[in-house]
Each structure stands twice: as structure tokens, then as C-alpha cells.
Design a protein around this motif. Structure first.
Motif, PDB file in Angstrom:
ATOM      1  N   GLY A   1       0.829  -1.194   0.000  1.00 27.23           N
ATOM      2  CA  GLY A   1       0.000   0.000   0.000  1.00 27.23           C
ATOM      3  C   GLY A   1       0.863   1.244   0.000  1.00 27.23           C
ATOM      4  O   GLY A   1       1.983   1.259  -0.515  1.00 27.23           O
ATOM      5  N   GLY A   2       0.363   2.324   0.604  1.00 26.11           N
ATOM      6  CA  GLY A   2       1.070   3.592   0.560  1.00 26.11           C
ATOM      7  C   GLY A   2       2.461   3.540   1.146  1.00 26.11           C
ATOM      8  O   GLY A   2       3.437   3.992   0.520  1.00 26.11           O
TER       9      GLY A   2
ATOM     10  N   SER B   1       4.779   0.511  -0.661  1.00 20.63           N
ATOM     11  CA  SER B   1       5.258   0.813  -2.016  1.00 20.63           C
ATOM     12  C   SER B   1       6.345   1.876  -1.975  1.00 20.63           C
ATOM     13  O   SER B   1       7.319   1.812  -2.744  1.00 20.63           O
ATOM     14  CB  SER B   1       4.095   1.249  -2.912  1.00 20.63           C
ATOM     15  OG  SER B   1       3.502   2.450  -2.448  1.00 20.63           O
TER      16      SER B   1
ATOM     17  N   GLU C   1       2.587  -8.535  -2.077  1.00 15.16           N
ATOM     18  CA  GLU C   1       1.235  -8.050  -1.818  1.00 15.16           C
ATOM     19  C   GLU C   1       0.270  -9.223  -1.877  1.00 15.16           C
ATOM     20  O   GLU C   1       0.308 -10.018  -2.826  1.00 15.16           O
ATOM     21  CB  GLU C   1       0.843  -6.989  -2.848  1.00 15.16           C
ATOM     22  CG  GLU C   1      -0.611  -6.572  -2.838  1.00 15.16           C
ATOM     23  CD  GLU C   1      -1.072  -6.085  -1.473  1.00 15.16           C
ATOM     24  OE1 GLU C   1      -2.074  -6.641  -0.968  1.00 15.16           O
ATOM     25  OE2 GLU C   1      -0.429  -5.179  -0.902  1.00 15.16           O
TER      26      GLU C   1
ATOM     27  N   GLY D   1      -3.042  -2.278  -6.136  1.00 14.97           N
ATOM     28  CA  GLY D   1      -4.080  -1.252  -6.236  1.00 14.97           C
ATOM     29  C   GLY D   1      -5.445  -1.695  -5.743  1.00 14.97           C
ATOM     30  O   GLY D   1      -6.461  -1.072  -6.075  1.00 14.97           O
TER      31      GLY D   1
ATOM     32  N   SER E   1      -5.100   2.598   1.384  1.00 18.85           N
ATOM     33  CA  SER E   1      -4.349   3.468   0.470  1.00 18.85           C
ATOM     34  C   SER E   1      -4.981   3.600  -0.902  1.00 18.85           C
ATOM     35  O   SER E   1      -4.333   4.025  -1.852  1.00 18.85           O
ATOM     36  CB  SER E   1      -2.915   2.947   0.319  1.00 18.85           C
ATOM     37  OG  SER E   1      -2.247   2.940   1.545  1.00 18.85           O
ATOM     38  N   GLN E   2      -6.239   3.229  -1.044  1.00 25.49           N
ATOM     39  CA  GLN E   2      -6.889   3.320  -2.330  1.00 25.49           C
ATOM     40  C   GLN E   2      -7.467   4.726  -2.533  1.00 25.49           C
ATOM     41  O   GLN E   2      -7.289   5.603  -1.719  1.00 25.49           O
ATOM     42  CB  GLN E   2      -8.002   2.269  -2.437  1.00 25.49           C
ATOM     43  CG  GLN E   2      -9.125   2.465  -1.438  1.00 25.49           C
ATOM     44  CD  GLN E   2      -8.949   1.688  -0.161  1.00 25.49           C
ATOM     45  OE1 GLN E   2      -7.835   1.404   0.247  1.00 25.49           O
ATOM     46  NE2 GLN E   2     -10.047   1.356   0.487  1.00 25.49           N
TER      47      GLN E   2
ATOM     48  N   ASN F   1       0.870   5.325  -5.465  1.00 22.69           N
ATOM     49  CA  ASN F   1       1.258   3.930  -5.229  1.00 22.69           C
ATOM     50  C   ASN F   1       1.779   3.284  -6.511  1.00 22.69           C
ATOM     51  O   ASN F   1       2.816   2.600  -6.505  1.00 22.69           O
ATOM     52  CB  ASN F   1       0.061   3.118  -4.722  1.00 22.69           C
ATOM     53  CG  ASN F   1      -0.351   3.485  -3.319  1.00 22.69           C
ATOM     54  OD1 ASN F   1       0.309   4.265  -2.647  1.00 22.69           O
ATOM     55  ND2 ASN F   1      -1.474   2.940  -2.884  1.00 22.69           N
TER      56      ASN F   1
ATOM     57  N   HIS G   1       5.240   4.671  -7.321  1.00 21.58           N
ATOM     58  CA  HIS G   1       6.277   4.083  -6.469  1.00 21.58           C
ATOM     59  C   HIS G   1       6.639   2.667  -6.950  1.00 21.58           C
ATOM     60  O   HIS G   1       7.819   2.298  -6.996  1.00 21.58           O
ATOM     61  CB  HIS G   1       5.798   4.036  -5.019  1.00 21.58           C
ATOM     62  CG  HIS G   1       6.117   5.262  -4.235  1.00 21.58           C
ATOM     63  ND1 HIS G   1       5.198   5.872  -3.402  1.00 21.58           N
ATOM     64  CD2 HIS G   1       7.251   5.989  -4.133  1.00 21.58           C
ATOM     65  CE1 HIS G   1       5.768   6.925  -2.834  1.00 21.58           C
ATOM     66  NE2 HIS G   1       7.001   7.017  -3.260  1.00 21.58           N
TER      67      HIS G   1
ATOM     68  N   TYR H   1      -0.824   9.036   4.903  1.00 20.84           N
ATOM     69  CA  TYR H   1      -0.548   9.063   3.472  1.00 20.84           C
ATOM     70  C   TYR H   1       0.191  10.320   3.030  1.00 20.84           C
ATOM     71  O   TYR H   1       1.077  10.264   2.170  1.00 20.84           O
ATOM     72  CB  TYR H   1      -1.803   8.869   2.614  1.00 20.84           C
ATOM     73  CG  TYR H   1      -1.380   8.346   1.274  1.00 20.84           C
ATOM     74  CD1 TYR H   1      -1.320   6.986   1.030  1.00 20.84           C
ATOM     75  CD2 TYR H   1      -0.899   9.216   0.287  1.00 20.84           C
ATOM     76  CE1 TYR H   1      -0.832   6.487  -0.162  1.00 20.84           C
ATOM     77  CE2 TYR H   1      -0.407   8.725  -0.906  1.00 20.84           C
ATOM     78  CZ  TYR H   1      -0.367   7.367  -1.119  1.00 20.84           C
ATOM     79  OH  TYR H   1       0.147   6.876  -2.293  1.00 20.84           O
TER      80      TYR H   1
ATOM     81  N   ALA I   1       3.793   9.623   3.076  1.00 22.40           N
ATOM     82  CA  ALA I   1       4.222   8.294   2.616  1.00 22.40           C
ATOM     83  C   ALA I   1       5.557   8.323   1.897  1.00 22.40           C
ATOM     84  O   ALA I   1       6.417   7.461   2.123  1.00 22.40           O
ATOM     85  CB  ALA I   1       3.144   7.679   1.721  1.00 22.40           C
TER      86      ALA I   1
END
Length: 394
Positions: free
Chosen positions: A12-13, A16, A34, A39, A45-46, A160, A163, A350, A353
């Protein structure tokens, strides 16, 4: 068995960002794992947008706020992708509502104290001045507003993906759809157990959010984390120009409830959420169905205070906050197993991040972090004292 210099569990945030920073130093010696699709929408973190701001009312966050902007600028420069959109930002405090609310606290003074301490320019506005400048708002008269011009939006889903793409470009390997069953100390290294194999690593970064305790179970560590199901709603406003990013700032509204909102971005719609207060759940048991009570609460707030912001509901979407008792980050090694680094964003990380990715890299490579993170240790009383009270802040 495969072997790597460092494995990152959870992309996630924070994960990544850590994978990218590690890959810039270690190249093909880095693996990111993951459990779901890249995603996915099961974590924290979406979605299109997160607020980024210099407005912080605790010194440990104010100290890293400006460096976080620089970290995002570095990502944009390397990738050629736009991640940050400056809109300006408001903290609006309904002082009468706060006086009668359960907290009874005032927040603006805390923000201005940190601005003054760290040399950040800002403006204070009364209710009339707020409406004169942004007539989209409707106020009752007891409001005070704090405006800071550098606030804006970080595109979370895009960041994300950027990254991860940059991590691959530097040689990192990424495995999606690969649940980690256990992270197990193995001498001075770590064994990462998936459904198919055991992967050996010198160091592991666990950025598993709501799944953290499940991943850490074989280390003997269980952290006092509360998982909350939160949600946002997008409104298909008919008044697009009034709520374009150039004309309407991101905002936080502190009253009986604590709302936050965005101009039209990501969707052809505005976006509203409530900070904290969601139902307790678990990563495995959570519902994806939006809470109708919150839907009505959001609609009532919009009707009272920003009526043209509203419109037909485009959709509401849920996400998870995974929160320690003091709602502060965890960025630290396990005391008994320093080869394992744990990252937890406490539901509000976030905006930091890109910077946290560098902090986690420093920790994984046994370096002193380049930024102050002493307040985020895993040995602090909030995480070690069972009687420590929960005190979720905004």
C-alpha cells in the motif's frame, strides 16, 4: 529457497514507498509482496485523493511536514508524473459546536502554535471573512478558519502505482496475489512464509496495516491496534466550476463531527469524509457496504454548510484505519528482532508516505533515520502499557 537483502510485506502507501527507496539502494536485492492485486480496495491506500498539509498540531508531525513535500517532489521529478495538486487548505472550527461537543477542545490554536514554531505562513479568518472569500460555505457565525496556501491533494492510487513502477525500474521484484502466512526470525535474518515457499531475507519491512498482527504472530509480538471502517462519499455536483481545485480548497471542519472535503478531483464529483468514528472491525470481517447513518450525516452537513457542493451520490466507498491507542505512527524495529521493521500509519500517514519510505529504508539498512521519528517507537507506553487509554486525535 529464494534469498533477498530486504523483503517488503504489504504494498500500500507505505510499503510501495519503502520498496522504491530500498530498490534505489539495493536494486535486485529487494522483493515486494502483496497478498491481493496491486491497487486493491481492501486496505487504507486506495482512492484518488488524500489531503497533504503543513497544518499539524503536534511537533513530531510538524517537523516532518515540509520534508514530506520535498519527498513527493522527488518522486514527481523522477517519474515525470503529477502526484501533488496545490489547492490551499482550510481548517474551519465551529467553536460553538466544539464547546458543546464531547471533546470540548479547540484546535486552531494548536495549529497556529506549530506554524509559528516552524515558520509557516498562514491566515486567520472569522466567519464573515471565510464566506467573503469562499462563498460556497454557509456558516452560523461562531466559526473561525485557518488558511494555509500550500495544502493540497496527493493522488494516492496514482502515487502507489508510481512508487511501484519506479521500484521495478531500479530492479525490485514484485509479487502480487501472494499472502504472507508468517514472518519468522531466522538467526540474524528472517524467513517469510507464503503459501508456496519460504523466502529468506536479511531484513523485512512489515507494512501490512490491518493485517499487521497476523503477519507478526510468529514473532511473539501483538500490537494494540484498533481497526476502524471509515468511508467517503462522492457527490456529482452540478456546479463544477465553483468546486474546481483552482477555486475551492481542501478543508477540514471541526464541529460536532470532524469532516474533511475535496474539490472536484479524480471523479467528476466532490468528495466528503468524516475523520474517525467508524465502527470497529477486522481486516477479514469488515463490510464493504457503506454505513447509511454516515450517508445521512454527510448529506446533512453538506445541506447546511456547502449546499452546492452536493448533488446525486456518485458512490460511497469504505476503507480501513488501523490505529494504535495514541493514534501515532509506528516506525521502528522489533526490540527482540531488530531485523524486522514495522510500519503503521495510524489512519493519517498518506501525506507523509514518500518520506516514510525513506525512513523505513534507513531503519532496514541499520542507519539512523534522516528525519526525527523518536515519537513513533514501538516501545512507547501506548504500545507496551495495557492500561494506556485510547486517545484518538484529529
Amino acid at each position: 529457497m529464494s534469498r533477498y537483502r530486504t523483503v517488503v510485506v504489504g504494498l500500500g502507501g507505505l510499503g510501495s514507498a519503502a520498496l522504491y527507496r530500498l530498490a534505489t539502494e539495493l536494486g535486485s536485492g529487494v522483493l515486494g509482496i502483496e497478498q491481493f492485486a496491486l491497487g486493491h480496495h481492501r486496505g487504507a491506500s486506495q482512492d484518488h485523493s488524500r489531503i497533504i498539509r503543513l497544518a499539524q498540531h503536534q511537533p513530531e508531525y510538524a517537523a516532518i511536514a515540509r520534508p514530506a513535500y520535498k519527498a513527493w517532489e522527488e518522486i514527481e521529478a523522477e517519474s515525470g508524473q503529477r502526484i501533488f495538486t496545490r489547492t490551499g487548505g482550510l481548517v474551519i472550527e465551529d467553536r460553538e459546536a466544539r464547546r458543546t461537543a464531547a471533546t470540548g477542545s479547540r484546535n486552531i490554536e494548536g495549529y497556529t502554535a506549530m506554524f509559528d514554531r516552524f515558520g509557516v505562513a498562514y491566515e486567520l479568518l472569522d466567519a464573515d471573512e471565510l464566506v467573503d472569500r469562499w462563498p460556497q460555505f454557509r456558516v452560523g457565525g461562531s466559526e473561525q478558519a485557518l488558511y494555509q496556501a500550500d495544502s493540497g491533494i496527493v493522488d494516492a492510487a496514482r502515487a502507489n502505482a508510481v512508487h511501484l513502477a519506479l521500484a521495478r525500474a531500479h530492479g525490485a521484484e514484485i509479487r502480487a496475489h501472494t499472502p504472507v502466512r508468517a514472518v519468522r526470525p531466522d538467526g540474524e535474518g528472517v524467513a517469510v512464509v507464503t503459501g508456496d515457499e519460504v523466502i529468506l531475507a536479511d531484513r523485512v519491512v512489515v507494512a501490512a496495516d490491518a493485517w499487521t498482527n497476523k503477519v507478526l504472530a510468529e514473532t511473539g509480538v501483538r500490537l494494540p491496534l484498533t481497526v476502524l471502517r471509515e468511508q467517503v462519499t462522492y457527490y456529482a455536483t452540478a456546479h463544477l466550476a465553483e468546486f474546481a481545485p483552482a477555486r475551492f480548497p481542501v478543508f477540514m471542519w471541526h464541529g460536532h463531527h470532524n469532516f474533511y472535503g475535496f474539490p472536484v478531483y479524480g471523479e467528476v464529483a466532490t468528495k466528503l469524509g468524516q475523520h474517525m468514528g467508524g465502527e470497529e472491525t477486522t481486516a477479514d470481517d469488515r463490510s464493504f457496504e457503506p454505513d447509511p447513518v454516515r450517508r445521512e450525516r454527510y448529506a446533512g452537513f453538506v445541506a447546511r454548510h456547502i449546499p452546492r457542493f452536493g448533488g446525486p451520490e456518485l458512490y460511497s466507498r469504505t476503507c480501513l484505519y488501523t490505529v494504535p491507542p495514541d493514534q501515532n505512527f509506528i516506525l521502528d524495529h522489533l526490540p527482540e528482532h531488530p531485523q524486522i521493521v514495522v510500519a503503521n500509519g495510524a489512519g493519517h500517514a498518506y501525506k507523509f508516505a514518500a518520506l516514510i519510505g525513506g525512513v523505513l529504508t534507513d531503519l532496514a539498512l541499520d542507519r539512523a533515520p534522516a528525519h526525527p521519528v523518536d515519537g513513533f517507537t514501538i516501545t512507547r507506553p501506548a504500545l507496551t502499557d495495557p492500561s494506556f487509554p485510547r486517545g484518538f486525535h484529529i
